[in-house]
Scaffold this motif. Structure first.
Motif, PDB file in Angstrom:
ATOM      1  N   TRP A 111       0.824  -1.215   0.000  1.00 10.63           N
ATOM      2  CA  TRP A 111       0.000   0.000   0.000  1.00 10.63           C
ATOM      3  C   TRP A 111       0.857   1.263   0.000  1.00 10.63           C
ATOM      4  O   TRP A 111       0.437   2.304  -0.497  1.00 10.63           O
ATOM      5  N   ARG A 114       1.530   1.914  -3.594  1.00  9.47           N
ATOM      6  CA  ARG A 114       0.303   2.384  -4.242  1.00  9.47           C
ATOM      7  C   ARG A 114       0.021   3.842  -3.878  1.00  9.47           C
ATOM      8  O   ARG A 114      -0.393   4.646  -4.722  1.00  9.47           O
ATOM      9  N   GLU A 115       0.218   4.188  -2.618  1.00 12.66           N
ATOM     10  CA  GLU A 115      -0.006   5.564  -2.182  1.00 12.66           C
ATOM     11  C   GLU A 115       0.962   6.520  -2.873  1.00 12.66           C
ATOM     12  O   GLU A 115       0.578   7.618  -3.298  1.00 12.66           O
ATOM     13  N   TYR A 117       2.393   6.085  -5.772  1.00 14.84           N
ATOM     14  CA  TYR A 117       1.940   6.225  -7.159  1.00 14.84           C
ATOM     15  C   TYR A 117       0.739   7.171  -7.247  1.00 14.84           C
ATOM     16  O   TYR A 117       0.688   8.061  -8.109  1.00 14.84           O
ATOM     17  N   ASP A 118      -0.216   6.996  -6.363  1.00 18.12           N
ATOM     18  CA  ASP A 118      -1.446   7.786  -6.405  1.00 18.12           C
ATOM     19  C   ASP A 118      -1.157   9.269  -6.193  1.00 18.12           C
ATOM     20  O   ASP A 118      -1.653  10.127  -6.933  1.00 18.12           O
ATOM     21  N   ARG A 131      -2.868   0.220  -8.552  1.00 20.16           N
ATOM     22  CA  ARG A 131      -4.041   1.078  -8.693  1.00 20.16           C
ATOM     23  C   ARG A 131      -3.944   2.230  -7.704  1.00 20.16           C
ATOM     24  O   ARG A 131      -3.206   2.169  -6.727  1.00 20.16           O
ATOM     25  N   ARG A 132      -4.718   3.273  -7.970  1.00 24.04           N
ATOM     26  CA  ARG A 132      -4.806   4.367  -7.002  1.00 24.04           C
ATOM     27  C   ARG A 132      -5.359   3.843  -5.676  1.00 24.04           C
ATOM     28  O   ARG A 132      -6.143   2.892  -5.661  1.00 24.04           O
ATOM     29  N   LEU A 133      -4.982   4.515  -4.607  1.00 23.04           N
ATOM     30  CA  LEU A 133      -5.374   4.038  -3.277  1.00 23.04           C
ATOM     31  C   LEU A 133      -6.238   5.051  -2.531  1.00 23.04           C
ATOM     32  O   LEU A 133      -7.205   4.669  -1.864  1.00 23.04           O
ATOM     33  N   THR A 135      -7.275   8.436  -3.911  1.00 23.90           N
ATOM     34  CA  THR A 135      -8.180   9.254  -4.720  1.00 23.90           C
ATOM     35  C   THR A 135      -9.243   8.367  -5.357  1.00 23.90           C
ATOM     36  O   THR A 135      -9.141   7.147  -5.351  1.00 23.90           O
ATOM     37  N   TYR A 137     -12.001   6.850  -8.333  1.00 23.81           N
ATOM     38  CA  TYR A 137     -11.916   6.351  -9.696  1.00 23.81           C
ATOM     39  C   TYR A 137     -12.020   7.508 -10.680  1.00 23.81           C
ATOM     40  O   TYR A 137     -12.861   8.385 -10.529  1.00 23.81           O
ATOM     41  N   HIS A 142      -1.964  14.058  -9.760  1.00 23.56           N
ATOM     42  CA  HIS A 142      -1.367  13.484  -8.549  1.00 23.56           C
ATOM     43  C   HIS A 142      -1.247  14.610  -7.517  1.00 23.56           C
ATOM     44  O   HIS A 142      -0.420  15.522  -7.672  1.00 23.56           O
TER      45      HIS A 142
END
Length: 204
Positions: A111, A114-115, A117-118, A131-133, A135, A137, A142
């Motif tokens: 996670w 993922r965070e 990246y998000d 995947r985003r964590l 924010t 869909y 960013h």
């Protein structure tokens, strides 16, 4: 403590020639600088070497320096209960170059990556679920990048009548993005108790 951190830093540099570019101790904290392509090898050494034993991952995050060509520092924090010490590992990357995921060595980084990246847009190769964590869909951009708009352009809220999440344009009384500091703020169109004092004592 500084002598212990110096010894750990020397051990890491000697054990990872080429992968680690250097280290320093600032405010009694050990900082290790590594090549992004070698991050898996670096964290494996930190975990397994008997003079390190950094078994616990604390965080993975990033810092944005938009003026640099490689604008992101990807920052890893580890704890060694055995050594009673912490280490911070930094690698650099840009918007298009992914960093190898360390999930194979530290599953708890899932996670955290993922965070990162998000919120920053840093890509990790080998991650099983990138995947985003935080924010929603369809979110664009960013939020922790320095060039992200402070207010955003849309807001997301739950509409109880439609029973779904709806997107609406952000309405601001004053345009923050092109703020004219010589113009007054838009105020309320009704009177508040005490307004008469600002009008020279005239009654309402």
């Amino acid at each position: 403590m500084s002598e212990k951190l110096q010894a750990i830093g020397d051990t890491i540099s000697a054990g990872l020639p080429g992968a680690v570019t250097g280290f320093d101790i600032i405010h009694r904290e050990l900082n290790v600088y590594a090549n992004a392509a070698d991050i898996v090898k670096v964290v494996r050494f930190l975990r397994d070497d008997p003079n390190c034993q950094f078994w616990s991952i604390i965080d993975v995050t990033a810092v944005d320096w938009p003026q640099r060509e490689r604008r992101f520092d990807v920052v890893y924090h580890f704890l060694s209960p055995k050594q009673n010490a912490r280490v911070r590992v930094k690698v650099t990357t840009d918007e298009a170059t992914p960093v190898p995921s360390i999930i194979s060595e530290f599953p708890g980084a899932d996670w955290f990556e993922r965070e990162t990246y998000d919120l920053y847009g840093v890509l990790f190769t080998g991650h099983p679920d990138m995947r985003r964590l935080l924010t929603d869909y369809g979110f664009e951009g960013h939020p922790l990048r320095k060039d992200f708009p402070l207010t955003g352009f849309v807001e997301v809220r739950w509409d109880d009548t439609q029973k779904r999440v709806v997107y609406e344009a952000v309405r601001l009384n004053q345009e923050f993005r092109n703020f004219d500091f010589l113009s007054p703020w838009e105020g309320t169109d009704y009177r508040l108790p005490g307004d008469e004092k600002a009008e020279g004592g005239k009654g309402a």
